[in-house]
Every structure is written in C-alpha cells, then in structure tokens.
Design a protein around this motif. Structure first.
Motif, PDB file in Angstrom:
ATOM      1  N   LYS A 297       0.993  -1.166  -0.051  1.00 34.98           N
ATOM      2  CA  LYS A 297       0.127  -0.340  -0.066  1.00 34.98           C
ATOM      3  C   LYS A 297       0.558   1.053  -0.200  1.00 34.98           C
ATOM      4  CE  LYS A 297      -3.924  -1.811   2.218  1.00 34.98           C
ATOM      5  NZ  LYS A 297      -5.373  -1.938   3.414  1.00 34.98           N
ATOM      6  N   THR A 298       2.069   1.200   0.464  1.00 32.25           N
ATOM      7  CA  THR A 298       3.148   2.218   1.120  1.00 32.25           C
ATOM      8  C   THR A 298       3.711   2.748  -0.564  1.00 32.25           C
ATOM      9  OG1 THR A 298       3.439   2.056   2.453  1.00 32.25           O
ATOM     10  CG2 THR A 298       4.950   3.189   1.744  1.00 32.25           C
ATOM     11  N   ARG A 299       3.780   1.441  -1.875  1.00 35.39           N
ATOM     12  CA  ARG A 299       4.335   1.578  -3.188  1.00 35.39           C
ATOM     13  C   ARG A 299       3.116   2.173  -3.753  1.00 35.39           C
ATOM     14  NH1 ARG A 299       6.833  -3.932  -2.036  1.00 35.39           N
ATOM     15  NH2 ARG A 299       4.903  -4.626  -3.200  1.00 35.39           N
ATOM     16  N   GLU A 300       2.198   1.776  -3.494  1.00 39.06           N
ATOM     17  CA  GLU A 300       0.881   2.438  -4.326  1.00 39.06           C
ATOM     18  C   GLU A 300       0.550   4.312  -4.429  1.00 39.06           C
ATOM     19  OE1 GLU A 300      -2.943   0.187  -3.700  1.00 39.06           O
ATOM     20  OE2 GLU A 300      -2.284  -1.094  -4.405  1.00 39.06           O
ATOM     21  N   GLN A 301       0.958   4.497  -2.682  1.00 40.58           N
ATOM     22  CA  GLN A 301       0.668   5.724  -2.581  1.00 40.58           C
ATOM     23  C   GLN A 301       1.490   6.727  -3.391  1.00 40.58           C
ATOM     24  OE1 GLN A 301       2.698   6.242   1.648  1.00 40.58           O
ATOM     25  NE2 GLN A 301       1.062   7.616   2.702  1.00 40.58           N
ATOM     26  N   LEU A 302       3.522   5.442  -2.673  1.00 34.12           N
ATOM     27  CA  LEU A 302       4.421   6.368  -3.268  1.00 34.12           C
ATOM     28  C   LEU A 302       4.157   6.545  -4.876  1.00 34.12           C
ATOM     29  CD1 LEU A 302       6.882   7.728  -3.156  1.00 34.12           C
ATOM     30  CD2 LEU A 302       8.370   5.869  -3.328  1.00 34.12           C
ATOM     31  N   MET A 303       3.614   5.751  -5.557  1.00 36.67           N
ATOM     32  CA  MET A 303       4.093   5.993  -7.019  1.00 36.67           C
ATOM     33  C   MET A 303       2.964   6.768  -7.709  1.00 36.67           C
ATOM     34  SD  MET A 303       5.412   3.032  -8.780  1.00 36.67           S
ATOM     35  CE  MET A 303       4.499   3.263 -10.154  1.00 36.67           C
ATOM     36  N   THR A 304       1.854   6.905  -6.372  1.00 31.98           N
ATOM     37  CA  THR A 304       0.512   8.088  -7.004  1.00 31.98           C
ATOM     38  C   THR A 304       0.920   9.715  -6.710  1.00 31.98           C
ATOM     39  OG1 THR A 304      -1.273   6.918  -6.446  1.00 31.98           O
ATOM     40  CG2 THR A 304      -1.506   8.721  -6.323  1.00 31.98           C
ATOM     41  N   ALA A 305       1.771   9.439  -5.637  1.00 32.40           N
ATOM     42  CA  ALA A 305       2.480  10.741  -4.976  1.00 32.40           C
ATOM     43  C   ALA A 305       3.563  11.574  -6.315  1.00 32.40           C
ATOM     44  CB  ALA A 305       3.301  11.028  -4.205  1.00 32.40           C
ATOM     45  N   MET A 306       4.440  10.816  -7.072  1.00 30.80           N
ATOM     46  CA  MET A 306       5.103  10.287  -7.663  1.00 30.80           C
ATOM     47  C   MET A 306       5.011  10.675  -9.619  1.00 30.80           C
ATOM     48  SD  MET A 306       7.876   7.827  -7.332  1.00 30.80           S
ATOM     49  CE  MET A 306       9.035   7.721  -8.408  1.00 30.80           C
ATOM     50  N   LYS A 307       3.576  10.511  -9.429  1.00 27.55           N
ATOM     51  CA  LYS A 307       2.879  10.862 -11.134  1.00 27.55           C
ATOM     52  C   LYS A 307       2.012  12.245 -10.817  1.00 27.55           C
ATOM     53  CE  LYS A 307       1.312   6.610 -11.555  1.00 27.55           C
ATOM     54  NZ  LYS A 307       0.530   5.233 -12.155  1.00 27.55           N
ATOM     55  N   ASP A 308       1.635  12.844  -9.455  1.00 28.77           N
ATOM     56  CA  ASP A 308       1.373  14.461  -9.077  1.00 28.77           C
ATOM     57  C   ASP A 308       2.210  15.206  -9.183  1.00 28.77           C
ATOM     58  OD1 ASP A 308      -1.147  13.022  -8.684  1.00 28.77           O
ATOM     59  OD2 ASP A 308      -1.070  12.914  -6.674  1.00 28.77           O
ATOM     60  N   LYS A 309       3.542  14.871  -8.558  1.00 24.73           N
ATOM     61  CA  LYS A 309       4.360  15.627  -9.021  1.00 24.73           C
ATOM     62  C   LYS A 309       4.391  17.211  -8.012  1.00 24.73           C
ATOM     63  CE  LYS A 309       6.304  14.492 -13.311  1.00 24.73           C
ATOM     64  NZ  LYS A 309       5.118  13.707 -13.243  1.00 24.73           N
ATOM     65  N   LYS A 310       3.625  16.920  -6.733  1.00 30.64           N
ATOM     66  CA  LYS A 310       3.257  17.481  -6.310  1.00 30.64           C
ATOM     67  C   LYS A 310       4.268  17.749  -5.339  1.00 30.64           C
ATOM     68  CE  LYS A 310      -1.521  18.115  -7.962  1.00 30.64           C
ATOM     69  NZ  LYS A 310      -2.957  18.335  -7.559  1.00 30.64           N
ATOM     70  N   VAL A 311       4.499  18.899  -3.960  1.00 33.49           N
ATOM     71  CA  VAL A 311       4.965  18.571  -2.319  1.00 33.49           C
ATOM     72  C   VAL A 311       4.201  18.314  -1.890  1.00 33.49           C
ATOM     73  CG1 VAL A 311       5.696  20.030  -1.087  1.00 33.49           C
ATOM     74  CG2 VAL A 311       6.738  21.173  -3.489  1.00 33.49           C
ATOM     75  N   GLN A 312       4.675  17.581  -1.374  1.00 35.16           N
ATOM     76  CA  GLN A 312       3.506  16.790  -0.246  1.00 35.16           C
ATOM     77  C   GLN A 312       4.347  16.056   1.235  1.00 35.16           C
ATOM     78  OE1 GLN A 312       0.729  14.072  -1.543  1.00 35.16           O
ATOM     79  NE2 GLN A 312       1.264  14.302  -3.436  1.00 35.16           N
ATOM     80  N   SER A 313       3.503  16.207   2.498  1.00 37.28           N
ATOM     81  CA  SER A 313       4.686  15.275   3.192  1.00 37.28           C
ATOM     82  C   SER A 313       3.031  14.630   4.004  1.00 37.28           C
ATOM     83  CB  SER A 313       4.178  16.537   4.620  1.00 37.28           C
ATOM     84  OG  SER A 313       4.602  15.986   5.719  1.00 37.28           O
ATOM     85  N   MET A 314       3.579  13.133   4.070  1.00 40.16           N
ATOM     86  CA  MET A 314       2.830  12.174   4.851  1.00 40.16           C
ATOM     87  C   MET A 314       4.070  10.897   4.944  1.00 40.16           C
ATOM     88  SD  MET A 314       2.884  10.707   0.696  1.00 40.16           S
ATOM     89  CE  MET A 314       4.384  10.214  -0.157  1.00 40.16           C
ATOM     90  N   GLU A 315       2.834  10.172   5.827  1.00 37.42           N
ATOM     91  CA  GLU A 315       3.410   9.640   6.543  1.00 37.42           C
ATOM     92  C   GLU A 315       2.771   7.771   5.383  1.00 37.42           C
ATOM     93  OE1 GLU A 315       0.913   8.987  10.201  1.00 37.42           O
ATOM     94  OE2 GLU A 315       2.201   9.987  11.228  1.00 37.42           O
ATOM     95  N   PRO A 316       3.782   7.175   5.843  1.00 39.22           N
ATOM     96  CA  PRO A 316       3.411   5.707   5.422  1.00 39.22           C
ATOM     97  C   PRO A 316       2.311   4.884   5.546  1.00 39.22           C
ATOM     98  CG  PRO A 316       6.003   5.790   6.319  1.00 39.22           C
ATOM     99  CD  PRO A 316       4.798   7.055   6.928  1.00 39.22           C
ATOM    100  N   VAL A 317       2.390   4.238   4.545  1.00 41.19           N
ATOM    101  CA  VAL A 317       0.425   2.918   5.262  1.00 41.19           C
ATOM    102  C   VAL A 317       1.398   2.921   6.445  1.00 41.19           C
ATOM    103  CG1 VAL A 317      -1.369   1.751   4.222  1.00 41.19           C
ATOM    104  CG2 VAL A 317      -0.531   3.677   3.355  1.00 41.19           C
ATOM    105  N   TYR A 318       0.479   1.886   7.431  1.00 44.98           N
ATOM    106  CA  TYR A 318       1.039   0.874   8.692  1.00 44.98           C
ATOM    107  C   TYR A 318       0.103  -0.727   8.457  1.00 44.98           C
ATOM    108  CZ  TYR A 318       4.432   4.321  10.024  1.00 44.98           C
ATOM    109  OH  TYR A 318       5.808   5.066  10.113  1.00 44.98           O
TER     110      TYR A 318
END
Length: 425
Positions: A297-318
């Motif tokens: 799930k953290t990989r999916e989260q990161l892939m989405t953020a990398m496609k958006d190319k926006k400054v983000q602060s987030m936590e991994p999915v635990y």
C-alpha cells in the motif's frame, strides 16, 4: 636636346633587347619562374636534370602540421623514406622567346609519379605527434543532459575536443606530402573527430522537461521526531525513461525504496535498549510490539505521489502501529515484567502506578514466558484458560503475544514473587 634623348632611348632599348635575348637563351636551358611539378617548385632548375632534381627535392622536404592549442608538429619526408619518381612526363612547351609573358604566369604540371614510403615509420611519426600523443588531448563531447546551477537540467552543446581523426590525418598528410605543401592546418582541413549527434533531440528535450518537473517538488515521509525527504537526484532515481523520453515512476525501484524504509524504520519484532526499573540498561529482542509498514500500500501511495509531482508531507501506510512513532516507540506508558526478579511495574505517563510481584511460566517444564517487547492486544474478563490437561478460571485475561501467553490473575496461587517459577501458564 632631342639627339641626347634619342641616344638614351636607344641605349635603353639596347639593354632591354640584350636582357630579352639573354632570358630567351637562358630559358632554353632552365625552367621559367613559377614552374612546379605536382606542387614541387622547379623554377630555374636545369631542364636536363628535371627528373633527378624532382626526386632530390624530397630529401630536405618537411611538412609542418599545425593544430588547435598552438600545437605544431613536423614530418620529414626522409624520416618516413618518402620518395616520388616520375613515371612519365610531357611538358607543354612554351617558347623561351615569350618568357616576358610566361615568366610571371603560374605553371604547375601534373604528372604521374611512383610514390614509396615506409608505412610503419609513417604510423609511428603520426602517433608521436604532440597533437596526437599529448595527455591533454580531449575527446569530442556530444549533446548531453547536464545540471547547471540556477538553470536546472539543460541540453549542453556538442564540443569537438582536440582529438584528431587518425585515418583522415594520415590521408591528409600523404596528400600534402605529394603536393609538397609547406603547412597543413588540421583545423581548416577538418581533421578533428566530430561529436556524435544526438539520435533523437526531441527525446532528450522531453527527458529534460521531466527532470526539471521532478526538481520542482519533494516528498517528505514523517516519523514524528524524524523525517525522510525524497528530492533531487534521490527522487529522480525512482523514475525510468518512457519510450518518448519522458520520465515515469519505476515500480521496481519504488519497491526497493519502500523496502528500505521498512528496514530503516520498522520496529516490529525489533531489538530495543530498555532502562529496567532499578537496574541496568537491558537489550530486549523480539516480541510483537512495534511499527510495520504496509509495503504494497505504501508503494501505491508513493507511485501516486510521484505521478502528481506535488510537494507533499505524508506518513507511510502502516500494517501495524505502536504507541509512539519516535525513536523510542514505547512512549512513557507501559508494563515492565522482570522474569529474573519475578516482578511487574505499570507506568502511566511516566508515573509508577502498580508495583507487584508476579509468577511467570516455568521454563524447566517447557512453559517459559517468552521475552521481548510485547503488545496487549485484548482485554477479557471471566473466562477459562485451558490446556491439554487443565482448565482454570480467571477474572482478568490480557494476552500479549499470539501463542497463548498473557497477564492474568490466579486465585490458586498462594504467593507471588521470589526466585522460583510457579506458573505453567
């Protein structure tokens, strides 16, 4: 006055006539000025010795090669045994009586010659040239992508460098030797290696555009008292090149990165240094307590953020969470059980709330209480604890691992604490 002028004119005409006749007679024996054979100057050389003089002209002939950075080299014909011999020669005859006209006309005869030279010596001579062998020789640089401070990623211009094209140099030197040129300008003769042109400039432009877009944002994973920043080259490394040159998230690299996060920040089943009550610093290994990143799930989260190319602060999915996300993830509310001292302490917000003796499992009977940092994952009242040969009622049951071990009361016990193990549960 007129007689004197006439005499002077007659004298001048006589002198000119004499010069004319002497010149005509001379040019029956030697070649006129501005006469050359295949570029070799034979002006005023005896006609009878043309072949010999032509062949002898190579003895002292040398070619000067000039190049970039003011480098100069000289190749002597004699050093490479270079000679040319006339195989046939048919010269267009000019009347020596017309020498006042033809003496000032350039006459270069092209004749067939037999050329001989030592190729091995020529190769060595070329290889030892300053503009070939010096250590400061630079290779051509093609158009390439580079990072420039203040500009970001750009496509740099191609640079020729100072390395000569070996085959072209050899060919040019032999041509200049044949013509007996005094100088060969390597730059004007276009003898330097050219940079390889970009195969697809549009591909490079799209790549640069993607690089600069990634440079404009960063991703920050927060871990309470720490953070992991993905930016710049580290972030770019998680992308791969698409067919058109643009960059897209690389799933395999993202998988590897997230696995690294887990290795660095997961504490589930980990090892902790713990300050025991009234005792020394203890190293506690294992147990089911701690943080565990849900990597898919953290990989999916990161892939989405990398496609958006926006400054983000987030936590991994635990997948699993603990009380605190600090380096010390125990927080200040916990239960401490010391098997050696058969004692238990309960701390709440850093204050000691309960201090009581306990009885732990008997390791000699195969019922030893497991060590480690555990988690109370349930609280039950009024239930039976059962085994293969026993069944006991307890008022309180708090399991702290997944193998049937937990904290409970035991009304069948007569006393607690001490140096022996009494319980089999």
């Amino acid at each position: 006055m007129s007689n004197r002028t006439g005499k002077i004119a007659a004298i001048i005409l006589g002198v000119l006539a004499l010069i004319y006749v002497i010149g005509a007679l001379a040019f029956t024996q030697v070649y006129m000025p501005n006469t050359s054979v295949n570029g070799a100057d034979i002006s005023l050389q005896p006609r009878a010795d043309l072949r010999g003089n032509f062949e002898a002209s190579w003895k002292d002939y040398a070619l000067t090669v000039v190049g970039k950075d003011e480098k100069t080299d000289t190749i002597k014909a004699s050093a490479i045994d270079y000679k040319e011999t006339m195989t046939d020669f048919q010269m267009k005859e000019y009347s020596p009586w017309a020498w006042p006209v033809y003496a000032f006309t350039k006459k270069d005869y092209k004749v067939n010659t037999a050329i001989t030279y030592d190729d091995e010596k020529l190769e060595k001579a070329l290889a030892s040239m300053h503009m070939v062998a010096d250590k400061d020789i630079t290779d051509p640089v093609p158009e390439m992508i580079a990072y420039e401070e203040g500009k970001g990623y750009v496509i740099t211009e191609a640079k020729e460098g100072t390395r000569l094209d070996g085959p072209k140099l050899k060919e040019a030197v032999l041509k200049s030797l044949h013509k007996q040129d005094k100088k060969l300008d390597a730059k004007k003769a276009d003898l330097y290696l050219k940079p390889v042109p970009a195969e697809d400039l549009d591909h490079m432009k799209k790549h640069v555009a993607s690089l600069n877009a990634i440079e404009e944002y960063k991703l920050t994973y927060t871990f309470s008292d720490r953070e992991e920043v993905l930016a710049g080259e580290n972030l770019i490394n998680l992308y791969k090149s698409a067919d058109d040159g643009s960059l897209e998230p690389d799933e395999e690299k993202v998988k590897e990165y997230v696995a690294g996060l887990g290795e660095k920040y997961d504490t589930f089943r980990g090892t902790r240094d713990f300050q025991a009550t009234g005792g020394a610093m203890m190293r506690v290994k294992g147990g089911i307590y701690g943080w565990q990143i849900d990597q898919p799930k953290t990989r999916e989260q990161l892939m989405t953020a990398m496609k958006d190319k926006k400054v983000q602060s987030m936590e991994p999915v635990y997948k699993r969470k603990a009380v605190s996300r600090n380096v010390n993830d125990l927080g200040n509310s916990y239960i401490e059980i010391d098997i050696a001292r058969q004692h238990m302490w309960l701390y709440k917000e850093g204050n000691l709330v309960i201090d009581a003796p306990v009885v732990t499992g008997n390791p000699y009977a195969g019922n030893g209480t497991p060590t480690g940092t555990q988690e109370i994952w349930a609280k039950e009242r009024n239930r039976y604890l059962t085994g293969e040969t026993w069944k006991s009622f307890v008022k309180y049951w708090m399991p702290f691992n997944w193998t049937g071990c937990g904290i409970h009361d035991s009304n069948w016990r007569g006393r607690y604490g001490g140096g022996k193990f009494f319980s089999n549960r």
